[in-house]
Write an enzyme that holds these catalytic residues in place. Structure first.
Site, PDB file in Angstrom:
ATOM      1  N   LEU A  41      33.474   3.867   6.952  1.00 13.22           N
ATOM      2  CA  LEU A  41      34.541   4.029   7.943  1.00 13.22           C
ATOM      3  C   LEU A  41      34.104   3.336   9.241  1.00 13.22           C
ATOM      4  O   LEU A  41      32.990   2.888   9.368  1.00 13.22           O
ATOM      5  CB  LEU A  41      34.810   5.513   8.197  1.00 13.22           C
ATOM      6  CG  LEU A  41      35.060   6.404   6.976  1.00 13.22           C
ATOM      7  CD1 LEU A  41      35.509   7.806   7.413  1.00 13.22           C
ATOM      8  CD2 LEU A  41      36.086   5.811   6.024  1.00 13.22           C
ATOM      9  N   SER A 148      42.672  -5.561  13.574  1.00 14.53           N
ATOM     10  CA  SER A 148      42.887  -6.997  13.806  1.00 14.53           C
ATOM     11  C   SER A 148      41.797  -7.810  13.124  1.00 14.53           C
ATOM     12  O   SER A 148      40.797  -7.268  12.646  1.00 14.53           O
ATOM     13  CB  SER A 148      42.873  -7.272  15.311  1.00 14.53           C
ATOM     14  OG  SER A 148      41.616  -6.927  15.855  1.00 14.53           O
ATOM     15  N   HIS A 446      21.159   8.046  45.774  1.00 14.66           N
ATOM     16  CA  HIS A 446      20.364   6.905  46.207  1.00 14.66           C
ATOM     17  C   HIS A 446      18.967   7.008  45.603  1.00 14.66           C
ATOM     18  O   HIS A 446      18.387   8.083  45.599  1.00 14.66           O
ATOM     19  CB  HIS A 446      20.240   6.896  47.729  1.00 14.66           C
ATOM     20  CG  HIS A 446      19.354   5.778  48.221  1.00 14.66           C
ATOM     21  ND1 HIS A 446      19.788   4.477  48.253  1.00 14.66           N
ATOM     22  CD2 HIS A 446      18.067   5.782  48.660  1.00 14.66           C
ATOM     23  CE1 HIS A 446      18.801   3.712  48.701  1.00 14.66           C
ATOM     24  NE2 HIS A 446      17.753   4.479  48.954  1.00 14.66           N
TER      25      HIS A 446
END
Ligand code: NAI
Length: 468
Positions: A41, A148, A446
């Site tokens: 899959l 696709s 930071h």
């Protein structure tokens, strides 16, 4: 005809769109099955796309850094070498592990996986042809999620050897001496980077005047310059028009800004886009409408024109991205269950995983101008960020685009190491309708690269603290 098995939902295709949709359907109490022709899959993303390419990008980044970056840290790396078959084995191991993970997620829920090729028969019936023969399955709702495939240039059919697409480009057994890449999009740049790091001379040939379509042109230009320093050669505004394949290599014919030009290569990676997998599904036979690109036409509830058939992911119009397909899958399942599933297509982040990564969300400055939206932009160079300096990640910039009157954040573009992770906070700010001021006042730890986002937001109002 054998008796059809009834499901509430039958999902065709188990890529990130399909399997996620099936999981969400199951969560919502719908009796769901998936049809998938591959044993593993995960679709394109897991098998031949996002995951294997990221594994290769990571491994080759380490190799490149050892070769070219170690010395300045006082590290002597002697006899650094690369074993491409071991590199591929590592990548295949990642794919295998993730594939097993996805199967486990689906199976443990009791979602049935039918291994075979699906064809629509009409009236909620689907024929599944697999190793065990042909069976007919029936479902109240069928969701098409077949994804696709690489587009082929008409004059240059793929042969898997000289003329290749991305499926081949993640599995070469050695680095070609010369690799020509047609298309400067995500695939061309990522796989071009992989093979350049492994020693190939890489020519990227792009039809448009700039690489990375969809990104702000100045951001794309900055990325191109950095990639150029890494050895990728770019030919822009250049259209490949023909090919000659000989015994010893390939000659590409192209039209560039200065006239006709040729490129010599051992292999040609064609990366000119992807097309929906809408052939052989029986769409025409059952009357499902597609557009001229072959994408299935759907409404906002993913409904095709045929009752009981919906479609999601790369098969429908929109960006062909795994995370967009997943969101389609979730929304489609929720709509089927009577909820109000929704995807905000304006805020789909895009990432190209080169080094530094290129990421964006929302509108670029040029997009906003095209739409006559007044904007204020702020940029911040990574070279001025402390963490970037400390970790050799000074290449790149962050650009924030805000509405000139309302200050609403309209888009963020990033070229920076880990841009794929940094873009997430921009997406979140924008999802909640945040302003550049909101981003500028958000406390960022930071030293982190993420401070560059805050600084770019400050700069959009002329208040940059660490830039002039
Ligand atoms: P793309 O559409 O992103 O880029 C293709 C490029 O090829 C375009 O810039 C186009 O102008 C150029 N081109 C087309 N014909 C040409 C010709 N004859 N000569 C020279 N240049 C030509 O397509 P790509 O890179 O193949 O990716 C396909 C799809 O997969 C995209 O939708 C992309 O977003 C997705 N994808 C996303 C990734 C990511 O998110 N990191 C990674 C890989 C793919």
């Amino acid at each position: 005809m054998p008796k059809a098995i009834p499901y509430d939902v039958l999902v065709i295709g188990a890529g990130p769109g399909g399997y996620v949709c099936a999981i969400r359907c199951d969560q919502l109490g719908l009796k769901t099955a998936i049809v998938e022709k591959n044993a593993r899959l995960g679709g394109t993303c897991l098998n031949v796309g996002c995951i294997p390419s990221k594994a290769l990008l990571h491994s080759t980044e380490i190799y490149h850094e050892l070769l070219h970056g170690a010395k300045k840290h006082g590290i002597t790396a002697k006899e650094v070498s690369i074993d491409i078959s071991a590199l591929m084995k590592k990548k295949d191991g990642v794919v295998d592990k993730l594939g097993k993970g996805v199967r486990m997620l689906v199976e443990k829920r009791g979602i049935e996986i039918l291994t075979g090729t699906a064809k629509l028969l009409g009236n909620g019936q689907v024929e599944v042809s697999g190793k065990e023969g042909i069976q007919t399955v029936a479902a109240k709702e069928i969701i098409l999620a077949t994804g696709s495939k690489p587009v082929e240039l008409p004059f240059m059919p793929y042969d898997g050897e000289r003329i290749v697409h991305s499926d081949h480009g993640i599995a070469f057994d050695s680095a070609p001496a010369k690799l020509a890449v047609i298309g400067g999009g995500a695939i061309g740049l990522e796989l071009g980077s992989v093979w350049a790091r492994l020693g190939s001379e890489v020519d990227v040939i792009e039809f448009l005047p700039e690489i990375a379509t969809g990104f702000d042109p100045d951001v794309a230009k900055a990325a191109r310059r950095i990639l150029g320093k890494q050895g990728l050669k770019f030919s822009l505004s250049t259209k490949v028009t023909g090919v000659d394949i000989g015994e010893s290599g390939v000659t590409l014919r192209a039209e560039g800004p200065k006239g006709n030009i040729t490129f010599e290569a051992d292999k040609v990676l064609v990366a000119v886009g992807r097309a929906p997998c809408s052939d052989d599904l029986g769409l025409e036979e059952v009357g499902v409408v597609t557009n001229k690109r072959g994408s299935v036409t759907v409404d906002e509830a993913f409904r095709t024109n045929v009752h009981g058939i919906r479609a999601i992911g790369d098969l429908i119009p929109g960006p062909m991205l795994a995370h967009k397909a997943e969101e389609d899958g979730v929304a489609c399942a929720e709509i089927l269950a009577g909820q109000s599933g929704h995807v905000n297509y304006d805020l789909v982040p895009g990432v190209i995983y080169v080094d530094p990564e290129i990421a964006n969300v929302g509108l670029g400055e040029a997009d906003a101008k095209e739409r006559n939206i007044p904007v204020r932009c702020g940029t911040f160079p990574l070279a001025a960020n402390g963490r970037a300096l400390a970790t050799d990640a000074t290449e790149g910039l962050v650009k924030v685009v805000a509405h000139a009157e309302t200050d609403r954040l309209l888009g963020v573009q990033i070229v920076a190491r880990n841009a794929s992770e940094l873009i997430a906070s921009a997406v979140a700010h924008m999802e909640y309708g945040g302003s550049a001021e909101d981003l500028a006042r958000t406390i960022h730890a930071h030293p982190t690269l993420s401070e560059s986002l805050k600084e770019a937001a400050l700069a959009s109002d002329g208040r940059g603290l660490h830039s002039l």
